[in-house]
Design an enzyme around this catalytic site. Structure first.
Site, PDB file in Angstrom:
ATOM      1  N   ASN A   1       0.868  -1.180   0.000  1.00 45.16           N
ATOM      2  CA  ASN A   1       0.000   0.000   0.000  1.00 45.16           C
ATOM      3  C   ASN A   1       0.905   1.230   0.000  1.00 45.16           C
ATOM      4  O   ASN A   1       1.483   1.570   1.019  1.00 45.16           O
ATOM      5  CB  ASN A   1      -0.885  -0.050   1.258  1.00 45.16           C
ATOM      6  CG  ASN A   1      -1.714   1.207   1.447  1.00 45.16           C
ATOM      7  OD1 ASN A   1      -1.807   2.041   0.560  1.00 45.16           O
ATOM      8  ND2 ASN A   1      -2.338   1.326   2.617  1.00 45.16           N
TER       9      ASN A   1
ATOM     10  N   LYS B   1       0.108   4.245  -0.299  1.00 47.87           N
ATOM     11  CA  LYS B   1      -0.522   5.441   0.302  1.00 47.87           C
ATOM     12  C   LYS B   1      -0.268   6.665  -0.587  1.00 47.87           C
ATOM     13  O   LYS B   1      -0.207   6.527  -1.802  1.00 47.87           O
ATOM     14  CB  LYS B   1      -0.033   5.623   1.744  1.00 47.87           C
ATOM     15  CG  LYS B   1      -0.202   4.341   2.563  1.00 47.87           C
ATOM     16  CD  LYS B   1      -0.014   4.543   4.023  1.00 47.87           C
ATOM     17  CE  LYS B   1      -0.196   3.199   4.732  1.00 47.87           C
ATOM     18  NZ  LYS B   1      -0.126   3.319   6.180  1.00 47.87           N
TER      19      LYS B   1
ATOM     20  N   HIS C   1      -9.596   1.260   4.763  1.00 43.20           N
ATOM     21  CA  HIS C   1      -8.336   1.433   5.504  1.00 43.20           C
ATOM     22  C   HIS C   1      -8.574   2.404   6.662  1.00 43.20           C
ATOM     23  O   HIS C   1      -9.347   3.350   6.538  1.00 43.20           O
ATOM     24  CB  HIS C   1      -7.250   1.962   4.565  1.00 43.20           C
ATOM     25  CG  HIS C   1      -5.893   1.933   5.181  1.00 43.20           C
ATOM     26  ND1 HIS C   1      -5.479   2.889   6.084  1.00 43.20           N
ATOM     27  CD2 HIS C   1      -4.880   1.057   5.058  1.00 43.20           C
ATOM     28  CE1 HIS C   1      -4.254   2.582   6.481  1.00 43.20           C
ATOM     29  NE2 HIS C   1      -3.864   1.477   5.876  1.00 43.20           N
TER      30      HIS C   1
ATOM     31  N   GLU D   1      -6.941   4.771   7.727  1.00 45.21           N
ATOM     32  CA  GLU D   1      -6.684   6.180   7.397  1.00 45.21           C
ATOM     33  C   GLU D   1      -7.867   6.783   6.662  1.00 45.21           C
ATOM     34  O   GLU D   1      -8.177   7.970   6.837  1.00 45.21           O
ATOM     35  CB  GLU D   1      -5.380   6.291   6.583  1.00 45.21           C
ATOM     36  CG  GLU D   1      -4.169   6.027   7.480  1.00 45.21           C
ATOM     37  CD  GLU D   1      -2.939   5.484   6.779  1.00 45.21           C
ATOM     38  OE1 GLU D   1      -2.870   5.521   5.537  1.00 45.21           O
ATOM     39  OE2 GLU D   1      -2.035   5.004   7.503  1.00 45.21           O
TER      40      GLU D   1
ATOM     41  N   GLU E   1      -5.644  -4.880  10.597  1.00 48.40           N
ATOM     42  CA  GLU E   1      -4.602  -3.880  10.849  1.00 48.40           C
ATOM     43  C   GLU E   1      -4.926  -3.124  12.129  1.00 48.40           C
ATOM     44  O   GLU E   1      -5.739  -2.185  12.115  1.00 48.40           O
ATOM     45  CB  GLU E   1      -4.551  -2.868   9.694  1.00 48.40           C
ATOM     46  CG  GLU E   1      -4.213  -3.469   8.354  1.00 48.40           C
ATOM     47  CD  GLU E   1      -3.603  -2.426   7.416  1.00 48.40           C
ATOM     48  OE1 GLU E   1      -2.489  -2.654   6.973  1.00 48.40           O
ATOM     49  OE2 GLU E   1      -4.239  -1.392   7.176  1.00 48.40           O
TER      50      GLU E   1
ATOM     51  N   GLY F   1       2.447   2.118  10.906  1.00 49.04           N
ATOM     52  CA  GLY F   1       3.477   3.145  10.799  1.00 49.04           C
ATOM     53  C   GLY F   1       4.181   3.460  12.110  1.00 49.04           C
ATOM     54  O   GLY F   1       4.865   4.474  12.205  1.00 49.04           O
TER      55      GLY F   1
ATOM     56  N   SER G   1       3.156  -2.236  10.423  1.00 49.66           N
ATOM     57  CA  SER G   1       4.591  -2.368  10.712  1.00 49.66           C
ATOM     58  C   SER G   1       5.179  -3.724  10.317  1.00 49.66           C
ATOM     59  O   SER G   1       6.037  -4.251  11.018  1.00 49.66           O
ATOM     60  CB  SER G   1       4.869  -2.059  12.187  1.00 49.66           C
ATOM     61  OG  SER G   1       4.526  -0.711  12.470  1.00 49.66           O
TER      62      SER G   1
ATOM     63  N   GLY H   1       2.763  -1.180   4.312  1.00 51.81           N
ATOM     64  CA  GLY H   1       2.820   0.237   3.957  1.00 51.81           C
ATOM     65  C   GLY H   1       4.248   0.667   3.685  1.00 51.81           C
ATOM     66  O   GLY H   1       4.795   0.437   2.605  1.00 51.81           O
ATOM     67  N   GLY H   2       4.877   1.265   4.692  1.00 48.50           N
ATOM     68  CA  GLY H   2       6.213   1.846   4.536  1.00 48.50           C
ATOM     69  C   GLY H   2       7.220   0.940   3.839  1.00 48.50           C
ATOM     70  O   GLY H   2       7.939   1.381   2.929  1.00 48.50           O
TER      71      GLY H   2
HETATM   72  P1  PGA Z   1       2.766   0.229   7.685  1.00 49.21           P
HETATM   73  O1  PGA Z   1       1.310   0.475   7.040  1.00 49.21           O
HETATM   74  O2  PGA Z   1       3.300  -1.054   7.087  1.00 49.21           O
HETATM   75  O3  PGA Z   1       3.578   1.437   7.235  1.00 49.21           O
HETATM   76  O4  PGA Z   1       2.597   0.139   9.148  1.00 49.21           O
HETATM   77  C1  PGA Z   1       0.429  -0.599   6.852  1.00 49.21           C
HETATM   78  C2  PGA Z   1      -0.877  -0.107   6.286  1.00 49.21           C
HETATM   79  O5  PGA Z   1      -1.362   0.948   6.691  1.00 49.21           O
HETATM   80  O6  PGA Z   1      -1.467  -0.775   5.412  1.00 49.21           O
END
Ligand code: PGA
Length: 242
Positions: free
Chosen positions: A8, A10, A93, A95, A160, A166, A205, A226-227
């Site tokens: 993802n 983002k 998600h 967010e 999640e 994050g 994470s 994500g990251g």
């Molecule tokens: P993250 O994000 O791996 O940066 O924690 C995961 C996500 O929001 O899908």
């Protein structure tokens, strides 16, 4: 069940950054034993569709509107994602739930729109830190599943925990395993045999150094990353752990 490793991106990356990342992913994807998916921002979908064509890597959107078309400035409809080459779409998600006040009912409508457009929805659920501290994680996630999943659900789930996204913090192996078993039992309770075939991803994470142990937990059918998906070496290392 083959694991699904989904990236993802983002609201990150410009064309000049996405091009080498996609090229490295294509070069490293051969022979992987999992399904690989990247979900770039909408501005990069066409570029990514071209870069990934002929590779085993699938393309997905990060959100879709519940309507198939119409007067919704700034939004993107599921058929548009399909038209741009996407096969999957992330919906609900945390967010989006926080930034855009999306409710479970909104998420359900988006998942329905995704399926109607021929996309596989990845429906995200997860508790906040205070909900976990209060011992309510399973009931919160159970309620999100009840209200966010359409009848006859055919897609994937991403568990999640909001506080793990994050932050570099993840739940214990026992907590993740227990939540995934809980989600599985809700799915089979509502959808029968079809609920047993739904992939349940863990997200929050996920990094190369924890992916191997996370992906071996019972009922963990992949990861939403994500990251670490913004770096080809990290994302491919996670994929190899899957
Ligand atoms: P993250 O994000 O791996 O940066 O924690 C995961 C996500 O929001 O899908």
């Amino acid at each position: 069940m083959r694991r699904l490793i989904a990236g993802n991106w983002k609201m990150n990356l410009l064309r000049a950054e996405a091009e080498p990342l996609l090229a490295s992913l294509c070069a490293g994807a051969a022979g992987l034993e999992c399904d690989l998916l990247v979900c770039p921002p909408a501005t990069l979908l066409s570029l990514a569709a071209m870069a990934l064509s002929g590779s085993p890597i699938a393309l997905g959107g990060q959100d879709c509107h519940a309507a198939a078309r119409g007067a919704h400035t700034g939004d993107i409809a599921a058929p548009m994602l399909r038209d741009a080459g996407a096969r999957y779409v992330i919906v609900g998600h945390s967010e989006r739930r926080a930034d855009h006040r999306e409710t479970d009912a909104d998420v359900r409508a988006k998942a329905e729109a995704a399926v109607a457009a021929g996309l596989v929805p990845i429906v995200c659920v997860g508790e906040s830190e205070s909900e976990r501290m209060a011992g309510r994680a399973e009931s919160v996630v159970g309620r999100q599943l009840d209200l966010s999943l359409p009848d006859g659900f055919a897609g994937a789930i991403a568990y999640e925990p909001v506080w793990a996204i994050g932050t570099g913090r993840i739940p214990s192996a026992e907590e993740i395993a227990s939540m995934h078993l809980h989600i599985r039992s809700r799915l089979t309770g509502r959808f029968g045999a079809a609920g047993a075939a739904v992939r349940i991803l863990y997200g929050g994470s996920v990094k190369p150094d924890n992916a191997g142990s996370l992906l071996r937990l019972p009922e963990v059918g992949g990861a939403l990353v994500g990251g670490a998906s913004l770096d080809a070496v990290s994302f491919l290392a996670i994929a190899r752990a899957g």
